[in-house]
Each structure stands twice: as structure tokens, then as C-alpha cells.
Write an enzyme that holds these catalytic residues in place. Sequence first.
Site, PDB file in Angstrom:
ATOM      1  N   GLU A 177      43.229 -47.201 -32.404  1.00  0.00           N
ATOM      2  CA  GLU A 177      44.079 -46.226 -33.091  1.00  0.00           C
ATOM      3  C   GLU A 177      44.699 -46.827 -34.353  1.00  0.00           C
ATOM      4  O   GLU A 177      44.895 -46.132 -35.356  1.00  0.00           O
ATOM      5  CB  GLU A 177      45.173 -45.723 -32.149  1.00  0.00           C
ATOM      6  N   GLU A 207      42.120 -45.471 -21.876  1.00  0.00           N
ATOM      7  CA  GLU A 207      43.393 -45.029 -21.296  1.00  0.00           C
ATOM      8  C   GLU A 207      43.223 -44.086 -20.120  1.00  0.00           C
ATOM      9  O   GLU A 207      44.031 -44.107 -19.171  1.00  0.00           O
ATOM     10  CB  GLU A 207      44.250 -44.334 -22.373  1.00  0.00           C
TER      11      GLU A 207
END
Length: 703
Positions: free
Chosen positions: A108, A128
Amino acid sequence: MDIINAVVDVSIERNVAIVTVDSPPVNALSADVRTGLVNAFRRASADPEAQAIVLICKGKTFLVGVDITEIGKPLVGPSVREVQETLERISKPVIAAIHGTALGTGLEIALVADFRVAVPSAKAGWPEVNIGLLPGAGGTQRLPRIVGVERALDLLTTGRHISAKTAVAMGLFDELVDEGSLRGGAIAFAKRMIDEGVKAARLTDLNDKLEEARQRPEIFLEYREENARRFRGFDAPEANIKAIEAAVNLSFEEGLDEERRLFRMLLNGTQSKAQRYAFFAERKVATVPDIPDRTERRKIEHVGVIGAETTGPGIAMNFLNVGIPVTMIDTDQMALRKGCAAIQRSYEIAAKKGQLTQQEINRRINLLNTSTKLDSVSGCELVIEAVSERLDLKVDVFRKLDNLATPGTILATSISSLDVDEIAAATSRAQDVIGLHFFSPANDRGLLEVIRGSETGATVVATVIELGKKIRKVPVVVKNCSGLVGDRMLAQQTLELQNLLFEGALPWDIDRVIYDFGMPMGPFARRDLAGLDDVDQGAAVASPVCEALCAMGRVGLKIGSGYYDYDHNGKRRPSAVAERVVRDLALDRQITRRSISNQEILERCLYPMINEGAKILEEGIAARASDIDTVWIKRYGWPLYRGGPMFWADLVGLEVILAKMREFERRYGERFKPAALLEYLVSEGRGFMDEVINEAVSDESSQ
């Protein structure tokens, strides 16, 4: 070079600022790294000599994400969002230079850079979802803008890694640079962008990919329907889908707000706590409390497997797959041929699925030797006996191995229910004898129960644990006992199933409750699938109902009838015949049947298992409650989002379970007598997750 802090520095080369992160072992985005990055980006942005910025990492990998130990704790230092906002404010081209794995929040961060270059061996992904979360730093909003909604859905809900080549093809990475020349390649790329005056559009401004999805809003419903079975029971995949929907239907800032809301919901829910717990539990099993990390390991370069008819071929494949030569031994030449054919067939199936090339198959097969003579074990450092589960046969083999195997050879017995100490007693080297429970099929199942005999040496245990990880198993060390951990607990449920049938429940009632709880299938459907006449299921399946059905020829799915009836497609439906068998047997026993609630079915199926788990901890058979949970998640299909039976018991409340066990004991008898550890923990207001419970119980029992 400017040293920003202990883990981040900035240097200038050819008018390019190099921001370097060096935070072993995996460059996680810890508080120190985040602080260093904010200050380094500010420094590089303000430096007039720097016309572009490269973000690069030392060590084995690029940034891999937030330190998982920080999740759910108060924030220390700048947030990830502050790092990203600092990066976004920079007017100079920023290039993320990627090697190893760029995962989760690390990726990210890379998405906020203007460009991403990588070496061919690099991988990327958002794992995640595997710990019950979603990317919480804009990943669900930025990713669909660059790769499209369909690819974003796949990447975020599966957590799978993709290669650098694939990342370039889908637009996630901009360019590949030569392996081993990442720094130079990234600087050259940055110089080219400077010279050509190229300025990438911010991902927040890209809408083309989102517009495609807006024209086909049914994409989300279709994806949910296609993956309903895989996502069953899990909250995180659905939250990821909703966040990507927000990227399509809302502004970027509104999408970020929705992503954060969903992230917090998952973070505070029990599922993510359970999945994070399971993540650490699986990694903890390799640590045995009384065996130091520095314990010597023996070198295993050649493995002997005795027995080619049962689990032997599957066991052999585990070692062939990682390049360890195997000699498979059986006194029956025909059995050897069948065993080799089974291995070949398994590899060919893998090849048809695209999992292996012919060259890889040949390499593995070339590592396999066969022999009809037991003395062929003389060159092996590990010998695994895999003959039929009969004590007399195994004792005879070990008596012979004692004279044939080289001193120092580890002698392992593949067992599931026999006493490893009795087998070891047939040798003069009990310290070198250990049990290994490979679950069927042995080459596929991820769990390995390592059975430590009363005299098994620490070096043997440490060696087998290390070897277990090498052959891609999760090795859980347990002490010698009948049924070990998983089967011993399951036996308590099996006993109760028959009682529930006679008292009023039907097979499909019980299966529905267990399936809705999150198990892959109910116990009766599972038995039909395996076959009611499968001797490998042993006494656990033996019951009056099962015996009656077998006598009628109703042995399961393979013949179209068992506890259920099956159509020609294998679809099952409740069986009037099986129901009549249950009712007639209850009548013969003068049992008055009654309506049994779903809650009682669940409690009577699961609470006795948890009680048995408490006894296993009392007896020191398992070192930790988390070891028990790992066994159940890795082998028995316990839903990952419930964290294992012992973790789940703490969520329910041990006081609730104890009260119900006492009630069942009054109603149904001694089989529900609560374990001493369960009573002790409730009296102390503690739970199974307290890692010192074994010490506490030992202290209590010695007084």
C-alpha cells in the site's frame, strides 16, 4: 549519507535521493520504520539536489506490512496514513524499488509512489484476509483503480501472492529490472523519468477501471455467488468486497472512510482475533518448552520407508518433493510395484493440474529406490516404519531394525493409536525412537503429530521438528497416549453422537448443526463419504446404527446409501431407511425419544471434546492449548475463524461450559464429569489461553 534513525537513511546518487530501509528480519512497518520514512521523505523532498526519490529496502525483502504484533494496540509514532500523505505531497517522481515480497501495508505504501519497479523474483500480495482483516491503508481503494475491479476482488479476497511478471502484466508494477541490480536499475529508471519529464497520474485520479465496473454492477453479486462455498462463515472476504464496492460507488475520500470503518469492524470482531491467534499458534508449535533452540540437529540426507502398501508411498513423497532421496522397502515385490505406481499416478495427476512439469516429476522419481531387503536401511539417517497398524508387526520390525540400522539413526514409527514406548522397548536405543502420525493422504495433509516417547532424546525431537517444516508440514509435538490429541478428543464426540441419535436427533439434524457451526461437513456425511465399512476408521465408527446399516449393505456414498440416500450425481438426502434403523434401535433399548434443540446438539457434540482437551493439558500430552487448536484447525476442519476448540471455549466462557458439563453429568452420567483443569481454571477466573496453566496445575497437584 544522512542517517535518519537506526533503520532508515537517505543518500544522493546521480541527482536521485535513495531512501533505504534496513529493519531486519523482514522490514515490517514498525513505529521506528514509519518515523524514519516520514523524516526521510521530508528530507529528500526538501533537498534541491534530489530531482527524484527511490524507496528501497536492504535485506531479503521490501516492506512486508505492519508488524502484526502491533495490530490492535495503541498507535506509537506516525500512522501509515501519515507516511502515505507525506509521500503524496512530494512533487518529485517517487519510485518504489521492490525485491523479495511486497505485502499488505508495504504494498500500500508502494501504491502511493508514482512508479514501481521490481526484480523478476519479487512477489506481491495482500494477505490481510488470512488474519481476518482487509487492507486498511487505502489498498481497497487504490488497487481497483490500477488493476481493475475483478483482479482486485481476486487478490484481496484470496490473499494470494503474484509474481513480478504478473504484476507488470496487470499494471501493478511498471517495469522489471535485472536481478541483482535493483538499486542501479531503479536509479536508471528514475533518471529516465527525469530526463523525459514523465509525471505519473496519482492513482486517486484514475477512474477508467472503475467506470468499467460501474457499467456492470452485477460483477459483485456474481463474484459472491461464485465464491459462496469458499467464503462460507468468514467475515473478511465480504468486508473486502464491500470496500471495493465503495471504491466504485463513492469518492476516493469517502471510500477511504468506508474502508477504515470496515477495518475497525473486523479488527474488533472475534473472527480476526481468532485468525491472528491461529497465525501465532501455528508458528509456536515448533517451540518445545523443554528443548532449547540451540539443541543439536542430526543431518538427514537419506530416508528409508518400510511398507509400500498403506501410507508408505505418501510418506515417501514428502521427502522426494524436497529433494531428499528415499529407499522404500517391502518384502513383497508386488507391493513395491503398486507403491511406486501410486507415487507415479499422484505425480501425473499433479502434472495434469499444472502443478508439476515432467522434468520435476522425473527429478523426484529418480530420487526413489526400492528394495525387498530390510538391511537396505543401513545408509539412512532416518527410517520410518509404515506397516499395518498392528503392534506385533511393528515390534517385530523394530527388533530387526535395532540390529540393522546404523548407530545414531532415528527410528520412527508411523502410528495413530499404538504405544510408541512398547515399540521402542523392542530396541536397545529407545532414545532414538519417535512416533510420526502422518494423516491420510500422507503426501497432502499439512499436519504432522510428532509423538515423543518417554525416552525419546531431545536431539531426535528437534531434528524431526526441523525436518517436518522442511517437508512443508506443521509439526506438533505430543506425548505418548492413546488417540494422541485429535482422535482422542474426536472420540468423545463420536460417543455422544450415538446417544443423541437414540434420544431423538437424526443424522441430518446433527450434521446441519455441525455444518452451520463451520465444519466442512457433518459427522455422518463425512462417514458416508469415507465408507462405513472403512477399517481405517476403526472403533471410532463402530456403533449399533453403523453396524445395522452395514449389515443391510448401506456402506455409504460409494454404493449410493448409508446414513443418507444418494442420487446418481452423489447428492445426498435424508434416508427413511436410516431413520427407521435409528428409531427401531432406540425402541429395542426402551429409550423414549424426544425433541432435541440445536443448542443441545452443539453443546453435547463440542463440550465433551473441550473437556477432553483439558485432560490432555492436565496430563501434559500437549504443551499448550494453542497446540491442540493447531491440530484441530490443520487436520480436522475446525473453522479458522473460531480459532480452535480451546480458544472458542474461552470465548464461550469456561464457567458456562463447566456449568453445562455438571448439568449433563447429573442427567446423563459419569461421561460428562468435568476435568480437574476445567474446574481449576473457572475457580481462578482464568482461561485456556493463559500459557502458564500447566505450571499452575502442577503446583496445585503437588500441594
